[in-house]
Every structure is written in C-alpha cells, then in structure tokens.
Design an enzyme around this catalytic site. Structure first.
Site, PDB file in Angstrom:
ATOM      1  N   HIS A   4      55.292  94.086  24.289  1.00  7.24           N
ATOM      2  CA  HIS A   4      54.078  94.227  23.457  1.00  7.24           C
ATOM      3  C   HIS A   4      53.001  93.391  24.138  1.00  7.24           C
ATOM      4  CE1 HIS A   4      52.037  93.989  19.261  1.00  7.24           C
ATOM      5  NE2 HIS A   4      51.235  93.401  20.121  1.00  7.24           N
TER       6      HIS A   4
ATOM      7  N   HIS B 151      60.022 100.737  13.639  1.00  2.00           N
ATOM      8  CA  HIS B 151      60.455  99.603  12.813  1.00  2.00           C
ATOM      9  C   HIS B 151      61.142 100.161  11.579  1.00  2.00           C
ATOM     10  CE1 HIS B 151      58.018  96.695  15.163  1.00  2.00           C
ATOM     11  NE2 HIS B 151      57.227  97.743  15.333  1.00  2.00           N
ATOM     12  N   LEU B 152      62.437  99.896  11.461  1.00  2.00           N
ATOM     13  CA  LEU B 152      63.177 100.380  10.294  1.00  2.00           C
ATOM     14  C   LEU B 152      63.258  99.322   9.197  1.00  2.00           C
ATOM     15  CD1 LEU B 152      66.044 102.464  11.959  1.00  2.00           C
ATOM     16  CD2 LEU B 152      63.871 103.272  11.012  1.00  2.00           C
ATOM     17  N   ARG B 153      62.840  98.082   9.528  1.00  2.00           N
ATOM     18  CA  ARG B 153      62.679  97.000   8.527  1.00  2.00           C
ATOM     19  C   ARG B 153      63.964  96.538   7.870  1.00  2.00           C
ATOM     20  NH1 ARG B 153      57.860  95.868  10.580  1.00  2.00           N
ATOM     21  NH2 ARG B 153      56.147  97.185   9.872  1.00  2.00           N
TER      22      ARG B 153
ATOM     23  N   HIS C 101      60.265 103.480  19.995  1.00  2.00           N
ATOM     24  CA  HIS C 101      59.655 102.313  19.362  1.00  2.00           C
ATOM     25  C   HIS C 101      59.368 102.584  17.892  1.00  2.00           C
ATOM     26  CE1 HIS C 101      56.344  99.012  19.931  1.00  2.00           C
ATOM     27  NE2 HIS C 101      56.804  98.999  18.693  1.00  2.00           N
TER      28      HIS C 101
ATOM     29  N   ASN D  86      62.158  92.915  14.937  1.00  2.00           N
ATOM     30  CA  ASN D  86      61.502  91.986  14.000  1.00  2.00           C
ATOM     31  C   ASN D  86      61.884  92.231  12.546  1.00  2.00           C
ATOM     32  OD1 ASN D  86      60.085  94.387  13.923  1.00  2.00           O
ATOM     33  ND2 ASN D  86      58.072  93.436  13.752  1.00  2.00           N
TER      34      ASN D  86
ATOM     35  N   ASP E 120      55.747 103.794  17.172  1.00  2.00           N
ATOM     36  CA  ASP E 120      55.494 102.455  16.612  1.00  2.00           C
ATOM     37  C   ASP E 120      55.416 102.568  15.078  1.00  2.00           C
ATOM     38  OD1 ASP E 120      55.096  99.781  16.324  1.00  2.00           O
ATOM     39  OD2 ASP E 120      53.055  99.732  17.118  1.00  2.00           O
TER      40      ASP E 120
ATOM     41  N   HIS F  33      54.692  99.735   5.795  1.00  2.00           N
ATOM     42  CA  HIS F  33      54.385  98.551   4.992  1.00  2.00           C
ATOM     43  C   HIS F  33      54.271  98.959   3.536  1.00  2.00           C
ATOM     44  CE1 HIS F  33      53.818  95.659   8.157  1.00  2.00           C
ATOM     45  NE2 HIS F  33      52.946  96.414   8.782  1.00  2.00           N
TER      46      HIS F  33
ATOM     47  N   ASP G  11      58.659  92.666  20.306  1.00  2.00           N
ATOM     48  CA  ASP G  11      57.543  93.455  19.780  1.00  2.00           C
ATOM     49  C   ASP G  11      56.971  92.903  18.479  1.00  2.00           C
ATOM     50  OD1 ASP G  11      55.815  95.875  19.780  1.00  2.00           O
ATOM     51  OD2 ASP G  11      56.839  96.187  17.876  1.00  2.00           O
TER      52      ASP G  11
END
Lengths: 310, 421
Positions: free
Chosen positions: B175, B57-59, B55, B89, B301, B305, B148
């Site tokens: 999630h 987030h590579l964005r 899990h 996402n 996770d 940001h 998620d």
C-alpha cells in the site's frame, strides 16, 4: 425577491442579488443598532440555537445578540472538541435540536463540510459559522458590508488578503463572495500556506506582501495560529512576521485611503503590527458591529415566512 | 460429476460448449454432447472465467459488524468473484498462523464457496516495526504479505520482508502512501480540495513510495506488487520499471476507473478512500496502463464499513468503498463499453493476470483449468442499488449509477454458488 436558500453553508453558490439583499437588509439593521432601543420583534416566536464545537467569543456573541435584539429565543450548546469524536454524533445532536422546534441552527465545527452534513438531515435552517478550513460565510458578508460602507461599492475594488490562506475559512468565503461581487482579490502567503491551484478560483497569488497590496483598496490580515508553525509550515513566528506581516511600511504600497481589516482575534506583532491595526484606516473594531448587523439580516431573511427552500 | 455448459459465447472463441469434469474444464468445443452431464443452458450469455480479486477486506475476525466471511463471500460470489484474497487488517491482525487458519477454516465451512486466500501481515500488528511470522503463515496458507491500510514507511523493513518472504514464495503487496506527505489529507489535493476546504493529499505521497518500491525490487531482483495504483505518475513509474525488467506487478481498483474527485463535491463520505479518487487524466492513464500491460490487474479493495462510520463528518469517516458487487460492471463501463479493450482483454485484467500473480490454476477457460466460471450478460442495464448488496458494507459512491454488464451466475469447481434471480 426572497432569499432563495434554506441554509447558508457557503458563499460559493450565493448569487450577487442575494448578497446585495443581505447587505441592504444589514444596512437597516445597522441603523437599528445605532438607535437607543435596540429591539425589534422580527424574530418573535423563533428559536435559534448556536451549536459550537470550537471556542469562539465574537462570532457566538454576535449571533446571540443578533437573536436577542430581534426577540428570538436563543440558546447555546457548547460541545467540546473531544465530543466530536467520542460523544453523540453530529446528526443525532442535530435531529434532537430539530425535534425541539429549533428554527435556525448556527454551527461552528472543526471539520470542513460538517454544516453541509447537518443541513441535509434537519428541517431547521443551518448557518455555517465556520467549518474547519473551509468557509465562514457570515464573516465574509460582514467584511463586504464594512467595505461597502466605506467605499460605497465592491465592484472594481482591489482587496488584498494576507496570511495563512490555506487554513483560513475567512479567506475562502471572502474569495467566493468578493469574486461574485466584482472585486479583485489578491492573496499573499508563504507557499506552504497557500492551497493548491488557488488561481483557478479567479484570484491572483503572491509571496511578497508589497506586490499583493500594490494599489489595494482594502488590506485584510488573517490570523496565524501558532500550531501552524509547529506543523512545519514556516520556521518561526518571528520570521513569519518579518516577511509576511502587515505593517505601516508595507501599507504604503496600498492606496492612501486603503482600509485595514482583520477578522480577529489579532496576534499583535505577528500577522499585523499594533501600529497598523490601530491606525486611522483600520476598521477592525467596526467589523464587529457589522457582524451583528449582518447576522440580524441573515436570521431575518432565513426565518421569513414564504421562504422557498432550495 | 459432469457439467455441460451449452450455447454460451466464450470471448475469443465464439459460440462454444464447455464440459466440466471433477471440478476442472475437460473440453471446450462447439456442439458438445454428453448424456451423463448435467446441462446448464447459457443461451444468450457469455461464459467468462471467474474473477480473481487480489485485494479485499473481509473484516473477519473481529470486525464482523462491517462484514464477515459469510456475507463477504456471498457478496463476492454475487459480484462474479471465484477467488478473493483478504487483507490482514482484521482484529486480531492476521500476523500469525492461528488467524490464518481461522480464516481458511471459516471460509471453507461457512463461506459461499468462493476460494478465500488470506494475505498475511508484513509486520506484527501492522505496526511497521518487526516482521510477522511469515514462514508459519505461509505454511498455514497465506498467498502474499501486506500491511495494507498502513503504509510501510521503513524501507529497511520492506527490504527485509521482501528478502525473507521470498524464501517462502511470498511477495509483498504494498500500500503505497507516504504518511508524512499524506499529512491528514482526506481527498486528492487539487482544485476540488481547494474549493471544498478539505485537506488534500498530494499524488506525490503515492508516487514516491511506488518509486521506492520499484528501486528496491530492482536492486534486490525480487518481486513486488503495488496495490491500488491511482495516479498517472504511478503508472509511468511502473511502466518504466517494467521496461527495465523489474519484477513489479500492479493493480488498480474499479473506483479509480469510474470515479473522480468531482464526486467529493457534496462532502459525501462514501467517496472517501485511500488513495483518494483522482482526476480524469489519472483515469485515462490507468486505462492506458491496463491496456498496455503496465497495470496487470483490477482488484476491488472491497472495504466494507458500517453506516455509522460513514454518516459522519468527512474527516471522521473511515476510508474505503464496498466494491465486490459493482466491480464487474464498473470495469465493463470504463474499459469495454468505452471501447478501450475487448471483453477478451478485460478477462485478462480481472481473471487471468491476477490468477497468474497468485500462481493459481484458474482465471482462464482452458482444458485442465479449475472450472471457476461465470455466466454474464455484458450488456444488461441495471442501476446500482447499495441497499440490495449482499455485503454488509453499503458504502459506495456509485449508488444510483446506471451501468451495463451483469453477472448472472457464478460457478466454482463446476458448482453453482450464485444465480441472479
């Protein structure tokens, strides 16, 4: 003894001696307010900015007049609620004010912790004039000042606070301040408007107003906002007033000379009846005068030379 | 091509050498020699299987200002990950095979060498309304499906996704947070939220959805995976479900093991994450859950940001913690150095179990497995410094924390992709 803090963000970490110093300074300021020429040079050469991201009449006016009575240069900035999300960031605004030589920034903001964030990034002293559902320390100080004027002390008094405790920054600051000063605090709210684990702050909580105000020296009402009903916290304003409103009948459970207080603005007939708000025991209008005195005291203490920053 | 890892310590086996041939582990024995092999001296190091992150987030695509596949996979390698699964996402959302293909292609051509497996969306646009093209995404290479970041409030949609996804071997990674119970909450509801005047989120928001998911999985006899479990109640529900034979797996994240809501007391938005940081009782329950197998895996996770999204009012700050480069050490601190489990067992929750959930031939050091491995110093003391992160996301509440355990080198398929200089 000097006031120890650079800022006034919260009453949580302000000690008894400091509160006493603010209140005794406020007493002198109150005398000044009662004199025919309300003017001192205490803040001459100081610049004070109110930065309000929320509408306010009395708090803002109170700070502004306090600044002017003490000869400070005072300016106001009104930022609309939408600018919080879309406009200049809080820190950019704060840094700009800082570079203009502002000595004190008085901030009201719809989000808890915003004054703390600002204070970490500016040299100016920051006064929290209400942040989200967190605190409103100067309101609690003016409440304590008013109580002390009438009761002569805070130690050992019982103060009942009735209303929307969950969303009330007034309640939270009063709880911290009154607790520090040795008063007993009883809270009354529908369970949907009472924060989690409140009793761990050293207060008692009730759901029946009569029990909360039993033997109280002070009964303080809190404003109930219409949107709290729309959010589903209680069924209707009518029912709220029926079960949680302050009225003369319920005041019979308090001490005969109990003070009635309210931070304003009042929703007459909702959290408090007009009969209770306007009765002889009510000090609601006097609270406003106390507000100016306390804010004068605070501005003086925070701008005095030789203040150590903490 | 051959690689011989000499003089290392393999947890559970002691001093052992490891021979890698054609990207797979060919031999694990003491005192191996091979004249043709390139030798890696692992003297004083432990050799562990590479970590597998279920899990992150590579964005990328769309939010490259927070992270992209290049920076994200470099950070993953530095953190000791050899396989990462990235959530859907992005912008556009990974709800179709084109986006899936883009991610896979960019990871292959520009990534650090870490295996990247995309997770597809459950619903189109993560809107929670209609199912995304799960079959086509599965064909393109996703390994699971998840909305998620956006809880699936419609249980019927979840049921359909579980059923339909099963035809393509896709499990829902859910999630769990009931958005009505979250109700604008920004931190754990409890004493600290009351003290800070921040809106709290009840733990029940997470637990009611875990319970719902367990019931659906039991009723349908289909697998479900619970993302980032953070509460003691969540652990209990999963434990009970597992005892009844429900096909439920679960992960928690390093920040729930290492942090509590006490860290929010400064209004530092780096502490803001969904679900929120909880209490020491929850940490204890999560650790117990990891030790007894209730919680299968630790997943980061990793949620990078931009600074501008965190240096704002707490309510406005985006949720998430940059986790790749602190995960190994935070987990080591909470589990191994705190004597809750051995290093051998730690390997299971960070590598073996998540590899098993994905059905990949990695996550353990055994003959025939992919040669995805790490050289680590389990005791090296270092201070977490977010400024040194390879990730673009410097958002961590653990900046300045002293930890023990450091990844010294990362190998994928026998090729070194990261070395701690």
């Amino acid at each position: 003894m000097a006031f120890k803090h650079k800022d006034l963000l919260s009453l949580r970490d302000v000690e008894r001696e400091e509160i006493e110093m603010i209140l005794s300074t406020a007493a002198s300021m109150r005398q000044l307010l009662d004199s025919p020429t309300k003017k001192t040079a205490h803040l001459q050469g100081k610049s004070i900015v109110t930065l309000f991201y929320e509408n306010s009449t009395r708090t803002r006016m109170s700070f502004e007049l306090a600044s002017k009575y003490m000869s400070a240069a005072a300016a106001n900035i009104s930022a609309s609620a939408s600018s919080v999300q879309k406009g200049e960031t809080l820190l950019d605004t704060g840094r700009t004010l800082d570079r203009m030589g502002t000595d004190v920034i008085i901030i009201r903001h719809p989000m808890s912790g915003a004054p703390h964030l600002l204070a970490q990034h500016v040299n100016a002293a920051v006064i929290n004039a209400g942040d989200g559902i967190n605190e409103h320390p100067t309101q609690a100080l003016l409440d304590m000042f008013t109580i002390k004027r009438h009761k002569g002390r805070l130690d050992g008094l019982k103060v009942a606070i009735v209303g929307d405790v969950l969303h009330s920054r007034v309640a939270r600051s009063n709880i911290f301040g009154l607790h520090t000063m040795g008063a007993e605090v009883a809270l009354c709210a529908p369970p949907t408007l009472m924060p989690a684990q409140m009793e761990e702050l050293g207060v008692k909580t009730y759901t029946r107003v009569e029990e909360a105000v039993e033997g109280a020296d002070v009964v303080m009402g809190l404003r109930i906002q219409k949107e709290r009903q729309e959010e589903g916290n209680f069924p209707s304003l009518r029912e709220y007033s029926e079960f949680f409103g302050i009225n003369e009948e319920r005041m019979k459970y308090a001490k005969p000379d109990a003070l009635i207080m309210h931070p304003g603005p009042i929703n007459r007939g909702v959290e408090i009846t007009s009969d209770a708000a306007d009765c002889e025991q009510s000090v609601i209008n006097e609270q406003v005068t106390s507000g100016v005195a306390v804010r004068m005291a605070l501005l003086y203490l925070l701008t005095r030379k030789g203040v150590q920053s903490v | 091509m051959k690689l011989l890892v000499k003089n290392g310590i393999l947890p559970g086996r002691g001093a052992c050498d490891m021979l890698v041939e054609d990207g797979r582990i060919a031999k694990i024995e003491p005192n191996l020699e091979d004249a043709d092999a390139q030798v890696v001296d692992a003297q004083g190091r432990c050799v562990l299987p590479g970590m597998v992150d279920l899990h992150c987030h590579l964005r990328d695509p769309g939010l490259e200002y927070k992270e992209d596949i290049v920076s994200g996979t470099r950070a993953a390698a530095a953190g000791g990950f050899t396989t990462v699964c990235c959530m859907a996402n992005t912008d556009p959302v990974n709800d179709n095979a084109v986006v899936t293909g883009y991610i896979l292609n960019k990871a292959k051509t520009e990534g650090s060498g870490v295996h990247v497996y995309p997770i597809g969306a459950v619903s189109k646009g993560l809107k929670g309304e209609t199912m995304a093209e799960i079959g086509e995404m599965a064909r393109a290479g996703i390994v699971a499906i998840s909305d998620d970041g956006k809880p699936i409030m419609n249980a019927q949609l979840l049921r359909r996704a579980m059923e339909y996804g099963a035809a393509f071997g896709m499990t829902v990674f859910d999630h769990c947070e009931d958005i009505h119970l979250v109700n604008k909450g920004v931190m754990n509801e409890g004493y600290n939220s009351t003290l800070l005047g921040l809106r709290g989120t009840t733990r029940a928001a997470e637990e009611v959805q875990i319970a719902r998911d367990a019931i659906l999985a039991e009723t349908l006899n289909l697998p479900i995976h619970i993302c980032h479990v953070s509460t003691a109640g969540g652990v209990r529900i999963i434990r009970e479900a597992k005892a009844r034979g429900v096909k439920i797996t679960a992960e928690t994240a390093p920040h729930y093991l290492a942090g509590t809501d006490d860290m929010v007391l400064s209004y530092n938005a780096a502490t803001k994450v969904n679900p929120p940081l909880r209490l020491t009782e929850d940490q204890d329950a999560l650790i117990e859950g990891l030790c007894d197998g209730t919680i299968d895996a630790i997943a980061t996770d990793h949620a990078p940001h931009h600074r501008d999204e965190k240096e704002v009012e707490y309510n406005l700050a985006l949720s998430g913690i940059s986790g790749f480069e602190t995960a190994f050490a935070l987990g080591m601190e909470a589990l191994v150095h705190a004597h809750h489990m051995s290093l051998e067992d730690y390997v299971k929750v960070v590598s073996t179990n998540p590899a098993r959930i994905l059905g990949k031939n990695c996550g353990e050091l055994a003959v025939g497995k992919d040669a995805d491995f790490l050289l680590v110093d389990p005791n090296e003391e270092w201070c977490i410094d977010s400024r040194k992160f390879l990730s673009k996301g410097k958002n961590t509440p653990f900046h300045g924390t002293m930890v023990h355990g450091r990844v010294k080198a990362t190998f994928v398929g026998g090729k070194c992709i990261y070395r701690d200089e």
